[in-house]
Design a protein around this motif. Structure first.
Motif, PDB file in Angstrom:
ATOM      1  N   GLY A  19       0.786  -1.226   0.000  1.00 39.39           N
ATOM      2  CA  GLY A  19       0.000   0.000   0.000  1.00 39.39           C
ATOM      3  C   GLY A  19       0.814   1.270   0.000  1.00 39.39           C
ATOM      4  O   GLY A  19       0.336   2.328  -0.417  1.00 39.39           O
ATOM      5  N   GLU A  20       2.055   1.186   0.429  1.00 41.15           N
ATOM      6  CA  GLU A  20       2.903   2.379   0.536  1.00 41.15           C
ATOM      7  C   GLU A  20       3.327   2.951  -0.815  1.00 41.15           C
ATOM      8  O   GLU A  20       3.866   4.057  -0.888  1.00 41.15           O
ATOM      9  CB  GLU A  20       4.158   2.039   1.345  1.00 41.15           C
ATOM     10  N   TYR A  21       3.090   2.211  -1.908  1.00 45.86           N
ATOM     11  CA  TYR A  21       3.610   2.636  -3.200  1.00 45.86           C
ATOM     12  C   TYR A  21       2.596   3.349  -4.090  1.00 45.86           C
ATOM     13  O   TYR A  21       2.856   3.547  -5.272  1.00 45.86           O
ATOM     14  CB  TYR A  21       4.179   1.430  -3.953  1.00 45.86           C
ATOM     15  N   VAL A  22       1.465   3.736  -3.536  1.00 42.87           N
ATOM     16  CA  VAL A  22       0.442   4.408  -4.343  1.00 42.87           C
ATOM     17  C   VAL A  22       0.995   5.676  -4.981  1.00 42.87           C
ATOM     18  O   VAL A  22       0.807   5.920  -6.182  1.00 42.87           O
ATOM     19  CB  VAL A  22      -0.798   4.728  -3.495  1.00 42.87           C
ATOM     20  N   SER A  23       1.672   6.504  -4.205  1.00 42.03           N
ATOM     21  CA  SER A  23       2.154   7.793  -4.738  1.00 42.03           C
ATOM     22  C   SER A  23       3.209   7.578  -5.809  1.00 42.03           C
ATOM     23  O   SER A  23       3.252   8.325  -6.801  1.00 42.03           O
ATOM     24  CB  SER A  23       2.712   8.663  -3.605  1.00 42.03           C
ATOM     25  N   GLN A  24       4.082   6.564  -5.638  1.00 49.03           N
ATOM     26  CA  GLN A  24       5.091   6.287  -6.669  1.00 49.03           C
ATOM     27  C   GLN A  24       4.432   5.864  -7.975  1.00 49.03           C
ATOM     28  O   GLN A  24       4.859   6.268  -9.061  1.00 49.03           O
ATOM     29  CB  GLN A  24       6.055   5.190  -6.197  1.00 49.03           C
ATOM     30  N   ALA A  25       3.383   5.042  -7.859  1.00 46.53           N
ATOM     31  CA  ALA A  25       2.667   4.634  -9.067  1.00 46.53           C
ATOM     32  C   ALA A  25       2.024   5.835  -9.751  1.00 46.53           C
ATOM     33  O   ALA A  25       2.070   5.971 -10.977  1.00 46.53           O
ATOM     34  CB  ALA A  25       1.610   3.589  -8.705  1.00 46.53           C
ATOM     35  N   ALA A  26       1.436   6.719  -8.955  1.00 45.60           N
ATOM     36  CA  ALA A  26       0.766   7.890  -9.510  1.00 45.60           C
ATOM     37  C   ALA A  26       1.733   8.793 -10.263  1.00 45.60           C
ATOM     38  O   ALA A  26       1.417   9.287 -11.357  1.00 45.60           O
ATOM     39  CB  ALA A  26       0.061   8.664  -8.398  1.00 45.60           C
ATOM     40  N   CYS A  27       2.920   8.997  -9.701  1.00 44.39           N
ATOM     41  CA  CYS A  27       3.864   9.926 -10.334  1.00 44.39           C
ATOM     42  C   CYS A  27       4.559   9.323 -11.547  1.00 44.39           C
ATOM     43  O   CYS A  27       5.220  10.036 -12.300  1.00 44.39           O
ATOM     44  CB  CYS A  27       4.892  10.433  -9.323  1.00 44.39           C
ATOM     45  N   ARG A  28       4.404   8.014 -11.767  1.00 42.83           N
ATOM     46  CA  ARG A  28       5.008   7.367 -12.928  1.00 42.83           C
ATOM     47  C   ARG A  28       4.006   7.131 -14.051  1.00 42.83           C
ATOM     48  O   ARG A  28       4.307   6.478 -15.037  1.00 42.83           O
ATOM     49  CB  ARG A  28       5.635   6.031 -12.516  1.00 42.83           C
ATOM     50  N   GLY A  29       2.801   7.664 -13.913  1.00 41.51           N
ATOM     51  CA  GLY A  29       1.837   7.598 -15.006  1.00 41.51           C
ATOM     52  C   GLY A  29       0.938   6.387 -15.006  1.00 41.51           C
ATOM     53  O   GLY A  29       0.395   6.013 -16.054  1.00 41.51           O
ATOM     54  N   ALA A  30       0.734   5.771 -13.827  1.00 39.51           N
ATOM     55  CA  ALA A  30      -0.152   4.615 -13.745  1.00 39.51           C
ATOM     56  C   ALA A  30      -1.607   5.035 -13.938  1.00 39.51           C
ATOM     57  O   ALA A  30      -2.008   6.141 -13.567  1.00 39.51           O
ATOM     58  CB  ALA A  30       0.018   3.932 -12.387  1.00 39.51           C
ATOM     59  N   ASP A  31      -2.396   4.141 -14.503  1.00 41.21           N
ATOM     60  CA  ASP A  31      -3.848   4.303 -14.520  1.00 41.21           C
ATOM     61  C   ASP A  31      -4.482   3.547 -13.354  1.00 41.21           C
ATOM     62  O   ASP A  31      -5.573   3.900 -12.906  1.00 41.21           O
ATOM     63  CB  ASP A  31      -4.446   3.750 -15.826  1.00 41.21           C
ATOM     64  N   ALA A  32      -3.784   2.501 -12.900  1.00 42.38           N
ATOM     65  CA  ALA A  32      -4.302   1.689 -11.798  1.00 42.38           C
ATOM     66  C   ALA A  32      -3.141   1.174 -10.967  1.00 42.38           C
ATOM     67  O   ALA A  32      -2.015   1.014 -11.472  1.00 42.38           O
ATOM     68  CB  ALA A  32      -5.132   0.522 -12.318  1.00 42.38           C
ATOM     69  N   TYR A  33      -3.433   0.903  -9.707  1.00 42.13           N
ATOM     70  CA  TYR A  33      -2.449   0.307  -8.816  1.00 42.13           C
ATOM     71  C   TYR A  33      -3.081  -0.883  -8.116  1.00 42.13           C
ATOM     72  O   TYR A  33      -4.199  -0.789  -7.583  1.00 42.13           O
ATOM     73  CB  TYR A  33      -1.951   1.323  -7.775  1.00 42.13           C
ATOM     74  N   LEU A  34      -2.375  -2.008  -8.135  1.00 42.68           N
ATOM     75  CA  LEU A  34      -2.861  -3.249  -7.530  1.00 42.68           C
ATOM     76  C   LEU A  34      -1.888  -3.718  -6.462  1.00 42.68           C
ATOM     77  O   LEU A  34      -0.664  -3.738  -6.677  1.00 42.68           O
ATOM     78  CB  LEU A  34      -2.991  -4.337  -8.606  1.00 42.68           C
ATOM     79  N   THR A  35      -2.424  -4.111  -5.311  1.00 43.31           N
ATOM     80  CA  THR A  35      -1.607  -4.730  -4.271  1.00 43.31           C
ATOM     81  C   THR A  35      -2.474  -5.714  -3.498  1.00 43.31           C
ATOM     82  O   THR A  35      -3.644  -5.940  -3.839  1.00 43.31           O
ATOM     83  CB  THR A  35      -0.988  -3.668  -3.348  1.00 43.31           C
ATOM     84  N   GLY A  36      -1.893  -6.292  -2.450  1.00 41.32           N
ATOM     85  CA  GLY A  36      -2.641  -7.247  -1.659  1.00 41.32           C
ATOM     86  C   GLY A  36      -3.460  -6.601  -0.571  1.00 41.32           C
ATOM     87  O   GLY A  36      -4.648  -6.879  -0.409  1.00 41.32           O
TER      88      GLY A  36
END
Length: 255
Positions: free
Chosen positions: A179-196
């Motif tokens: 869950g801690e990587y949401v912001s990193q995904a957002a700043c790299r141009g993700a459309d979606a983020y998946l985790t457990g």
């Protein structure tokens, strides 16, 4: 016939145990590397039921993702899984964060492949401790459709999700507790983020991120490693059977 050390070396070549994060305890945690292996059982966790399953099929090695010994042991008795392994002559080879990181046969590669993502890659721009991967969907999906795809492909009883503000094509993901990587995904141009799984403050961050964020369960995002790694090992070792646990289940049920 393959020895434990031969299996160790094959895994180490593509998921070096030296790359395990500092808090981790990966490696051969129970047993002797010179032991010959006719049958190996793969499971996410080594529980008493998994030990009994291995014994029932005459498997003398269990390959797991989560370490069977994580914190220092002050005592060891019949109630402890490490004791049960040793008493039955079953070794434990645990491939944890080194397997999270591996771009060849790792947990996240297995997860991305299970979802049918293309162009899988590790996003290592954030440093060695960031276990973040990305990939592309074959075709764009609406946020809810993407969440449904995750549920179906992982055979999860349910998923939690936050719908984003755009169709999903580029997916960032981290198996387990990422869950801690949401912001990193957002700043790299993700459309979606998946985790457990996500903590509450991470769920709130996800809600404000404008990404579609899906939490599909720690167990369900990591159990995919076993089939993927077993297939990899079978192609390289012909005289050892690599079997998948049939008794392992998620520790909690969903109503």
């Amino acid at each position: 016939m393959a020895r434990i050390r031969d299996i160790y070396d094959i895994i180490d070549a593509v998921a070096p145990f030296s790359t395990a994060l500092s808090f981790d305890n990966s490696g051969l945690l129970v047993g002797d590397g010179n032991t010959q292996v006719t049958r190996a059982l793969l499971a996410l966790d080594i529980t008493p039921n998994v030990v009994a399953e291995a014994a029932s099929m005459n498997a003398n090695l269990i390959i797991s993702h989560h370490p069977v010994i994580f914190h220092p042991l002050k005592t060891l008795g019949p109630q402890d899984v490490a004791y049960q392994l040793a008493s039955k002559g079953i070794a434990a080879l645990c491939c944890h964060t080194n397997l999270d990181l591996s771009p060849v046969c790792g947990v996240n590669v297995a997860l991305g492949s299970k979802l049918g993502l293309r162009n899988l890659r590790r996003e290592d721009v954030f440093g060695e401790d960031c276990v973040l991967y990305s990939g592309d969907l074959e075709e764009q999906l609406a946020p809810e459709a993407f969440a449904a795809l995750v549920k179906e492909k992982l055979a999860a009883p349910g998923v939690k999700y936050v719908p984003g503000d755009r169709p999903v094509s580029k997916v960032f993901f981290c198996s387990g507790a990422g869950g801690e990587y949401v912001s990193q995904a957002a700043c790299r141009g993700a459309d979606a983020y998946l985790t457990g799984e996500m903590k509450l403050h991470e769920e709130l961050e996800a809600a404000y991120s404008r990404l579609t964020c899906v939490a599909a369960g720690h167990y369900h995002t990591e159990k995919v490693f076993a089939e993927f790694l077993a297939s990899y090992l079978r192609k390289r070792i012909s005289d050892t059977a690599f079997l998948l646990s049939q008794i392992e289940t998620a520790p909690m049920s969903t109503l």
